[in-house]
Scaffold this motif. Structure first.
Motif, PDB file in Angstrom:
ATOM      1  N   UNK A  37      45.862  37.504  42.202  1.00  0.00           N
ATOM      2  CA  UNK A  37      44.961  38.631  41.986  1.00  0.00           C
ATOM      3  C   UNK A  37      43.526  38.255  42.342  1.00  0.00           C
ATOM      4  N   UNK A  38      43.141  37.018  42.046  1.00  0.00           N
ATOM      5  CA  UNK A  38      41.791  36.565  42.382  1.00  0.00           C
ATOM      6  C   UNK A  38      41.581  36.559  43.899  1.00  0.00           C
ATOM      7  N   UNK A  39      42.622  36.205  44.632  1.00  0.00           N
ATOM      8  CA  UNK A  39      42.513  36.169  46.091  1.00  0.00           C
ATOM      9  C   UNK A  39      42.303  37.553  46.688  1.00  0.00           C
ATOM     10  N   UNK A  40      42.745  38.601  45.985  1.00  0.00           N
ATOM     11  CA  UNK A  40      42.584  39.959  46.510  1.00  0.00           C
ATOM     12  C   UNK A  40      41.219  40.564  46.159  1.00  0.00           C
ATOM     13  N   UNK A  41      40.431  39.869  45.341  1.00  0.00           N
ATOM     14  CA  UNK A  41      39.117  40.394  44.976  1.00  0.00           C
ATOM     15  C   UNK A  41      38.185  40.374  46.188  1.00  0.00           C
ATOM     16  N   UNK A  42      37.175  41.207  46.125  1.00  0.00           N
ATOM     17  CA  UNK A  42      36.188  41.219  47.205  1.00  0.00           C
ATOM     18  C   UNK A  42      35.312  39.970  47.104  1.00  0.00           C
ATOM     19  N   UNK A  43      34.591  39.677  48.182  1.00  0.00           N
ATOM     20  CA  UNK A  43      33.725  38.490  48.191  1.00  0.00           C
ATOM     21  C   UNK A  43      32.629  38.587  47.149  1.00  0.00           C
ATOM     22  N   UNK A  45      32.845  40.059  44.185  1.00  0.00           N
ATOM     23  CA  UNK A  45      33.430  39.734  42.881  1.00  0.00           C
ATOM     24  C   UNK A  45      33.730  38.244  42.757  1.00  0.00           C
ATOM     25  N   UNK A  46      34.123  37.627  43.875  1.00  0.00           N
ATOM     26  CA  UNK A  46      34.392  36.189  43.846  1.00  0.00           C
ATOM     27  C   UNK A  46      33.123  35.388  43.587  1.00  0.00           C
ATOM     28  N   UNK A  47      31.995  35.886  44.088  1.00  0.00           N
ATOM     29  CA  UNK A  47      30.731  35.188  43.858  1.00  0.00           C
ATOM     30  C   UNK A  47      30.296  35.318  42.410  1.00  0.00           C
ATOM     31  N   UNK A  48      30.667  36.407  41.749  1.00  0.00           N
ATOM     32  CA  UNK A  48      30.254  36.644  40.370  1.00  0.00           C
ATOM     33  C   UNK A  48      30.997  35.760  39.386  1.00  0.00           C
ATOM     34  N   UNK A  49      32.214  35.346  39.739  1.00  0.00           N
ATOM     35  CA  UNK A  49      33.033  34.566  38.803  1.00  0.00           C
ATOM     36  C   UNK A  49      33.917  33.598  39.587  1.00  0.00           C
ATOM     37  N   UNK A  50      33.980  32.367  39.129  1.00  0.00           N
ATOM     38  CA  UNK A  50      34.821  31.380  39.813  1.00  0.00           C
ATOM     39  C   UNK A  50      36.293  31.652  39.501  1.00  0.00           C
ATOM     40  N   UNK A  51      37.158  31.065  40.307  1.00  0.00           N
ATOM     41  CA  UNK A  51      38.592  31.264  40.115  1.00  0.00           C
ATOM     42  C   UNK A  51      39.051  30.696  38.772  1.00  0.00           C
ATOM     43  N   UNK A  52      38.521  29.545  38.401  1.00  0.00           N
ATOM     44  CA  UNK A  52      38.908  28.937  37.125  1.00  0.00           C
ATOM     45  C   UNK A  52      38.516  29.812  35.940  1.00  0.00           C
ATOM     46  N   UNK A  53      37.323  30.388  35.988  1.00  0.00           N
ATOM     47  CA  UNK A  53      36.888  31.277  34.906  1.00  0.00           C
ATOM     48  C   UNK A  53      37.734  32.546  34.854  1.00  0.00           C
ATOM     49  N   UNK A  54      38.050  33.079  36.025  1.00  0.00           N
ATOM     50  CA  UNK A  54      38.880  34.288  36.105  1.00  0.00           C
ATOM     51  C   UNK A  54      40.259  34.036  35.514  1.00  0.00           C
ATOM     52  N   UNK A  55      40.869  32.917  35.896  1.00  0.00           N
ATOM     53  CA  UNK A  55      42.209  32.588  35.399  1.00  0.00           C
ATOM     54  C   UNK A  55      42.151  32.285  33.900  1.00  0.00           C
ATOM     55  N   UNK A  56      41.126  31.572  33.448  1.00  0.00           N
ATOM     56  CA  UNK A  56      41.002  31.253  32.020  1.00  0.00           C
ATOM     57  C   UNK A  56      40.847  32.527  31.190  1.00  0.00           C
ATOM     58  N   UNK A  57      40.049  33.467  31.688  1.00  0.00           N
ATOM     59  CA  UNK A  57      39.867  34.739  30.964  1.00  0.00           C
ATOM     60  C   UNK A  57      41.177  35.524  30.930  1.00  0.00           C
ATOM     61  N   UNK A  58      41.909  35.515  32.042  1.00  0.00           N
ATOM     62  CA  UNK A  58      43.190  36.225  32.094  1.00  0.00           C
ATOM     63  C   UNK A  58      44.234  35.588  31.199  1.00  0.00           C
ATOM     64  N   UNK A  59      44.268  34.256  31.137  1.00  0.00           N
ATOM     65  CA  UNK A  59      45.237  33.572  30.279  1.00  0.00           C
ATOM     66  C   UNK A  59      44.899  33.779  28.800  1.00  0.00           C
ATOM     67  N   UNK A  60      43.612  33.873  28.486  1.00  0.00           N
ATOM     68  CA  UNK A  60      43.214  34.147  27.101  1.00  0.00           C
ATOM     69  C   UNK A  60      43.684  35.545  26.690  1.00  0.00           C
ATOM     70  N   UNK A  61      43.549  36.500  27.598  1.00  0.00           N
ATOM     71  CA  UNK A  61      44.026  37.858  27.311  1.00  0.00           C
ATOM     72  C   UNK A  61      45.547  37.873  27.194  1.00  0.00           C
TER      73      UNK A  61
END
Length: 92
Positions: A37-43, A45-61
């Motif tokens: 899902x992170x790979x499908x984000x626009x550039x 959105x990718x600049x606003x949040x790193x992949x690790x933060x995105x995955x960590x937030x998703x795993x917490x949810x």
């Protein structure tokens, strides 16, 4: 009587292994889904949040959702069936 207790312990150990495998695979699949899902984000959105933060937030949810809690049915359903059969054999 000791045979029954031994069998119950063995069954719970087996159910624990099944639960651990199911839990691990469900978390692994959800993590891979978040990475895709992170790979499908626009550039932008990718600049606003790193992949690790995105995955960590998703795993917490995911951890707070009902899906991991439903895996506890691995213990609950067979236990209820087993205790019901024992009760029926003794009192039925």
């Amino acid at each position: 009587m000791f045979g029954l207790i031994r069998n119950i312990v063995i069954i719970f150990l087996l159910l624990s292994v099944v639960y651990a495998v199911l839990s691990f695979t469900a978390r692994f699949k959800h993590r891979r889904l978040l990475e895709a899902e992170y790979e499908t984000l626009s550039d932008f959105d990718k600049m606003a949040e790193s992949e690790d933060d995105f995955v960590a937030r998703g795993m917490k949810a995911y951890t707070r959702s009902y899906r991991p809690k439903l895996l506890l049915g691995v213990f609950i359903i067979p236990s209820l069936i087993g205790f019901g059969l024992i009760w029926l054999a003794q009192y039925g």
